[in-house]
Design an enzyme around this catalytic site. Structure first.
Site, PDB file in Angstrom:
ATOM      1  N   HIS A   1      -7.121   4.071 -11.444  1.00  0.00           N
ATOM      2  CA  HIS A   1      -6.595   4.901 -10.377  1.00  0.00           C
ATOM      3  C   HIS A   1      -5.454   5.584 -11.013  1.00  0.00           C
ATOM      4  O   HIS A   1      -4.669   5.122 -11.712  1.00  0.00           O
ATOM      5  CB  HIS A   1      -6.022   3.912  -9.386  1.00  0.00           C
ATOM      6  CG  HIS A   1      -7.363   3.111  -8.681  1.00  0.00           C
ATOM      7  ND1 HIS A   1      -7.497   1.779  -8.793  1.00  0.00           N
ATOM      8  CD2 HIS A   1      -8.368   3.786  -7.969  1.00  0.00           C
ATOM      9  CE1 HIS A   1      -8.574   1.580  -8.393  1.00  0.00           C
ATOM     10  NE2 HIS A   1      -8.929   2.720  -7.555  1.00  0.00           N
TER      11      HIS A   1
ATOM     12  N   HIS B   1      -4.202   3.461 -14.102  1.00  0.00           N
ATOM     13  CA  HIS B   1      -4.236   1.840 -13.786  1.00  0.00           C
ATOM     14  C   HIS B   1      -5.683   1.259 -13.225  1.00  0.00           C
ATOM     15  O   HIS B   1      -6.199   1.862 -12.331  1.00  0.00           O
ATOM     16  CB  HIS B   1      -3.087   1.326 -12.851  1.00  0.00           C
ATOM     17  CG  HIS B   1      -3.268  -0.081 -12.823  1.00  0.00           C
ATOM     18  ND1 HIS B   1      -3.623  -0.769 -11.619  1.00  0.00           N
ATOM     19  CD2 HIS B   1      -2.945  -1.236 -13.637  1.00  0.00           C
ATOM     20  CE1 HIS B   1      -3.330  -2.000 -11.570  1.00  0.00           C
ATOM     21  NE2 HIS B   1      -3.138  -2.225 -12.905  1.00  0.00           N
TER      22      HIS B   1
ATOM     23  N   TYR C   1       0.458  -5.819  -5.448  1.00  0.00           N
ATOM     24  CA  TYR C   1       1.292  -4.441  -5.864  1.00  0.00           C
ATOM     25  C   TYR C   1       2.458  -4.251  -5.240  1.00  0.00           C
ATOM     26  O   TYR C   1       2.508  -4.379  -4.130  1.00  0.00           O
ATOM     27  CB  TYR C   1       0.231  -3.324  -5.792  1.00  0.00           C
ATOM     28  CG  TYR C   1      -1.217  -3.267  -6.197  1.00  0.00           C
ATOM     29  CD1 TYR C   1      -1.261  -2.485  -7.419  1.00  0.00           C
ATOM     30  CD2 TYR C   1      -2.117  -3.765  -5.713  1.00  0.00           C
ATOM     31  CE1 TYR C   1      -2.592  -2.685  -7.886  1.00  0.00           C
ATOM     32  CE2 TYR C   1      -3.486  -4.181  -6.183  1.00  0.00           C
ATOM     33  CZ  TYR C   1      -3.676  -3.297  -7.334  1.00  0.00           C
ATOM     34  OH  TYR C   1      -4.871  -3.380  -7.825  1.00  0.00           O
TER      35      TYR C   1
ATOM     36  N   ARG D   1      11.307 -30.966  -8.001  1.00  0.00           N
ATOM     37  CA  ARG D   1      10.596 -30.331  -6.875  1.00  0.00           C
ATOM     38  C   ARG D   1       9.656 -29.467  -7.473  1.00  0.00           C
ATOM     39  O   ARG D   1       8.678 -28.893  -6.638  1.00  0.00           O
ATOM     40  CB  ARG D   1      11.611 -29.484  -5.640  1.00  0.00           C
ATOM     41  CG  ARG D   1      12.599 -30.300  -5.140  1.00  0.00           C
ATOM     42  CD  ARG D   1      13.769 -29.810  -4.260  1.00  0.00           C
ATOM     43  NE  ARG D   1      14.380 -29.058  -5.453  1.00  0.00           N
ATOM     44  CZ  ARG D   1      15.533 -28.175  -5.043  1.00  0.00           C
ATOM     45  NH1 ARG D   1      15.916 -27.894  -3.916  1.00  0.00           N
ATOM     46  NH2 ARG D   1      16.179 -27.523  -5.941  1.00  0.00           N
TER      47      ARG D   1
ATOM     48  N   ARG E   1     -11.930  -2.248 -10.841  1.00  0.00           N
ATOM     49  CA  ARG E   1     -11.138  -1.413  -9.930  1.00  0.00           C
ATOM     50  C   ARG E   1     -10.705  -0.601 -10.785  1.00  0.00           C
ATOM     51  O   ARG E   1      -9.485  -1.134 -11.641  1.00  0.00           O
ATOM     52  CB  ARG E   1     -10.224  -2.420  -9.213  1.00  0.00           C
ATOM     53  CG  ARG E   1     -11.199  -3.369  -8.286  1.00  0.00           C
ATOM     54  CD  ARG E   1     -10.095  -4.024  -7.044  1.00  0.00           C
ATOM     55  NE  ARG E   1     -10.777  -4.796  -6.314  1.00  0.00           N
ATOM     56  CZ  ARG E   1     -11.116  -4.685  -5.034  1.00  0.00           C
ATOM     57  NH1 ARG E   1     -10.639  -3.401  -4.431  1.00  0.00           N
ATOM     58  NH2 ARG E   1     -11.590  -5.234  -4.281  1.00  0.00           N
TER      59      ARG E   1
ATOM     60  N   LYS F   1       4.159   1.084 -10.414  1.00  0.00           N
ATOM     61  CA  LYS F   1       3.611  -0.112  -9.657  1.00  0.00           C
ATOM     62  C   LYS F   1       4.136  -1.330 -10.604  1.00  0.00           C
ATOM     63  O   LYS F   1       4.184  -1.221 -11.665  1.00  0.00           O
ATOM     64  CB  LYS F   1       2.333   0.055  -9.796  1.00  0.00           C
ATOM     65  CG  LYS F   1       1.563   1.106  -9.093  1.00  0.00           C
ATOM     66  CD  LYS F   1      -0.036   1.095  -9.134  1.00  0.00           C
ATOM     67  CE  LYS F   1      -0.665   2.151  -8.668  1.00  0.00           C
ATOM     68  NZ  LYS F   1      -1.418   3.114  -9.375  1.00  0.00           N
TER      69      LYS F   1
END
Length: 135
Positions: free
Chosen positions: A62, A119, A132, A23, A59, A72
């Site tokens: 942070h 990050h 996240y 499957r 991005r 995270k």
């Protein structure tokens, strides 16, 4: 899951271990007990997703300072990213060192980013989505 420590203490790459049959496959991507047994923060307080329609979207970096520091678990669910973390923990032996990991929908790798790290990422493909799990 296969836990592979990176060169920055507390940062870990996780690879699911697919159980395959006719499957397709099934694989665990998070387990409170496995995270705790590897010394990782198993709390999840929220989950978020980011979507970037264009390749080359940047991005980050942070960073959340105490008392809002977050760990995270980051996974690319569509497309691909060049993911970068920086150790910003004062007093850490690896303070200001960075590490990069390529996360893609195809490789299904995840990156655990400890509290005290910045990050960010650069999208490598159009239509990239990142999921996240956040402490």
């Amino acid at each position: 899951m296969i836990f592979t420590a990176l060169g920055l203490p507390g940062a870990v790459v996780l690879d699911p271990e697919p159980r395959r049959d006719e499957r397709g496959f099934f694989a665990r991507t998070w387990s409170r007990s496995e995270f705790a047994s590897h010394g990782l923060d198993p709390r999840i307080e929220e989950c978020s997703v980011s979507f970037s329609p264009r390749r080359g979207t940047l991005r980050g970096m942070h960073y959340q300072a105490a008392p809002w520091a977050e760990a995270k678990l980051v996974r690319c669910t569509a497309g691909a990213i060049h993911d970068v973390i920086i150790d910003l923990r004062p007093g850490s032996a690896t303070y200001t060192r960075w590490q990069a990991v390529e996360l893609t929908a195809a490789n299904r790798r995840m990156l655990f980013v400890p509290e005290g790290f910045a990050h960010g990422f650069l999208t490598l493909t159009d239509d990239t989505e990142v999921f996240y799990q956040i402490s």
